[in-house]
Write a protein that holds these residues in place. Structure first.
Motif, short mmCIF file in Angstrom:
data_model
loop_
_atom_site.label_atom_id
_atom_site.label_comp_id
_atom_site.label_asym_id
_atom_site.label_seq_id
_atom_site.Cartn_x
_atom_site.Cartn_y
_atom_site.Cartn_z
N TYR A 151 61.31 -1.10 -51.15
CA TYR A 151 60.60 0.13 -51.56
C TYR A 151 60.61 1.10 -50.40
CZ TYR A 151 57.24 3.24 -53.75
OH TYR A 151 56.65 4.34 -54.31
N LEU A 152 60.52 2.39 -50.74
CA LEU A 152 60.55 3.45 -49.74
C LEU A 152 59.74 4.63 -50.24
CD1 LEU A 152 63.72 4.97 -48.04
CD2 LEU A 152 62.29 6.38 -49.50
N SER A 153 59.02 5.28 -49.36
CA SER A 153 58.35 6.54 -49.73
C SER A 153 57.89 7.27 -48.47
CB SER A 153 57.16 6.29 -50.67
OG SER A 153 56.05 5.78 -49.96
N ILE A 154 57.55 8.53 -48.65
CA ILE A 154 56.98 9.34 -47.58
C ILE A 154 55.47 9.15 -47.61
CG2 ILE A 154 56.80 11.64 -46.57
CD1 ILE A 154 59.66 10.66 -46.81
N VAL A 155 54.88 8.78 -46.49
CA VAL A 155 53.45 8.55 -46.40
C VAL A 155 52.88 9.29 -45.21
CG1 VAL A 155 53.63 6.27 -47.49
CG2 VAL A 155 53.70 6.47 -44.99
N GLN A 156 51.56 9.32 -45.13
CA GLN A 156 50.87 9.83 -43.95
C GLN A 156 50.28 8.63 -43.22
OE1 GLN A 156 50.66 13.15 -42.99
NE2 GLN A 156 52.04 13.62 -44.70
N ILE A 157 50.52 8.54 -41.90
CA ILE A 157 50.08 7.39 -41.12
C ILE A 157 49.16 7.85 -39.98
CG2 ILE A 157 50.89 5.67 -39.43
CD1 ILE A 157 53.17 5.02 -41.19
N ARG A 158 48.10 7.07 -39.77
CA ARG A 158 47.22 7.34 -38.62
C ARG A 158 46.94 6.03 -37.91
NH1 ARG A 158 41.68 7.51 -37.57
NH2 ARG A 158 41.09 7.23 -39.76
N PHE A 159 47.19 6.01 -36.59
CA PHE A 159 46.94 4.83 -35.79
C PHE A 159 45.51 4.84 -35.27
CE2 PHE A 159 51.48 5.55 -35.78
CZ PHE A 159 51.97 4.28 -36.07
N ALA A 160 45.06 3.67 -34.83
CA ALA A 160 43.66 3.51 -34.44
C ALA A 160 43.24 4.48 -33.35
CB ALA A 160 43.42 2.06 -33.99
N HIS A 161 44.15 4.80 -32.43
CA HIS A 161 43.80 5.66 -31.31
C HIS A 161 44.14 7.13 -31.57
CE1 HIS A 161 47.84 3.93 -30.89
NE2 HIS A 161 48.19 5.13 -30.46
#
Length: 309
Positions: free
Chosen positions: A190-200
């Motif tokens: 599977y593949l898609s465009i997402v928004q990612i936020r890391f803990a820091h």
């Protein structure tokens, strides 16, 4: 046991003509090759056996080179098992070709160490020099069209765009890529465009998330959507998805696992959220009990100066 053969043998190898040998490459299994069918690389332009010279150790090895319209495939030969063995696939875009001496040329590129190639005779050298530089030039001219295609596919909010983006990622260079070539991670699940936020981090950033059977690959693009950049890779066996959407309408989940900080993922559509959560969710037990390959620890997304992670 692998037994390498020289160029004077391979063209008549197994009693096959040069054309039959090329057909054999495209139709028979190649040891170590995974991913899309090799025929997806297009028609073979030229192929022959050469010597690859390691400029650091000065060691020589026989390799069968196969030139496709946009790639150069490197193979060794197992004579006893009558099969080819995959050794590498180089995109022609960005390659430089330089003649060194009689029957010898060098190829260099930003994504691989330079390789010195010695042809078996003057005729083989002439054929390579008539094909390879011209194909490299065509691949470089074709590159802007490829870049425009990438911009058209993002966001991949339609099925056909997602399918084309999958092909793009498997067939074109990814800046900063590390480890096993992406073509050999298996079929894309599977593949898609997402928004990612890391803990820091205090903000979400757009990423292309690509799921393979054993790896979750995270990629980014530049602002103009012309190039793809490698950000990191996580082994699927040691991560899991946890639901974190506390508000109605927010399609968020968290990726957690050993030796990594939690990563929050936000999806654009309910369908994407469901698919990611389905593929990454694990039974509710301690992550520490999940099997973990100590020989390949998680490769966390790299920190870059231009980002705030």
């Amino acid at each position: 046991m692998e037994k390498l053969i020289g160029p004077e043998q391979v063209d008549a190898f197994w009693g096959k003509s040069h054309r039959d040998l090329e057909n054999f490459i495209c139709t028979k299994p190649i040891k170590g090759w995974e991913g899309e069918d090799i025929r997806s690389l297009g028609e073979i332009v030229w192929s022959s056996s050469t010597i690859l010279l390691d400029q650091h150790t000065e060691e020589e090895s026989w390799r069968h080179l196969v030139l496709f319209p946009l790639h150069l495939l490197i193979l060794s030969v197992d004579e006893e098992k009558q099969m080819f063995i995959y050794q590498g696939l180089l995109p022609l875009s960005g390659i430089s070709v330089r003649i060194l001496r009689k029957n010898t040329f060098e190829i260099t590129g930003s994504m691989f160490e330079s390789r010195i190639i010695v042809c078996s005779n003057e005729e083989e050298f002439r054929i390579w020099m008539s094909h390879l530089p011209r194909r490299v030039k065509k691949a470089s001219l074709y590159r802007p069209q490829i870049q425009q295609k990438l911009a058209m596919l993002i966001p991949c909010d339609e099925t056909w765009k997602r399918q084309e983006l999958e092909k793009y990622l498997l067939q074109n260079p990814i800046q900063g890529w590390e480890g096993t070539p992406i073509q050999h991670l298996g079929n894309i699940v599977y593949l898609s465009i997402v928004q990612i936020r890391f803990a820091h981090s205090q903000r979400f950033e757009e990423r292309i998330m690509v799921l393979f059977p054993d790896d979750l690959v995270i990629l980014s693009t530049d602002d103009q959507k012309t190039t793809v950049q490698y950000e990191g890779r996580l082994p699927t066996q040691s991560i899991r998805a946890l639901e974190r959407s506390a508000r109605v309408g927010h399609l968020e989940f968290e990726i957690t696992g050993e030796m990594m900080e939690p990563v929050k993922v936000s999806c654009a559509k309910p369908g994407e959220y469901k698919k990611w959560f389905f593929h990454l969710q694990k039974p509710d037990y301690s992550i520490n009990t999940l099997p973990f390959n100590r020989e390949r620890p998680p490769c966390l997304p790299k920190k870059r100066k231009s980002c705030h992670y």
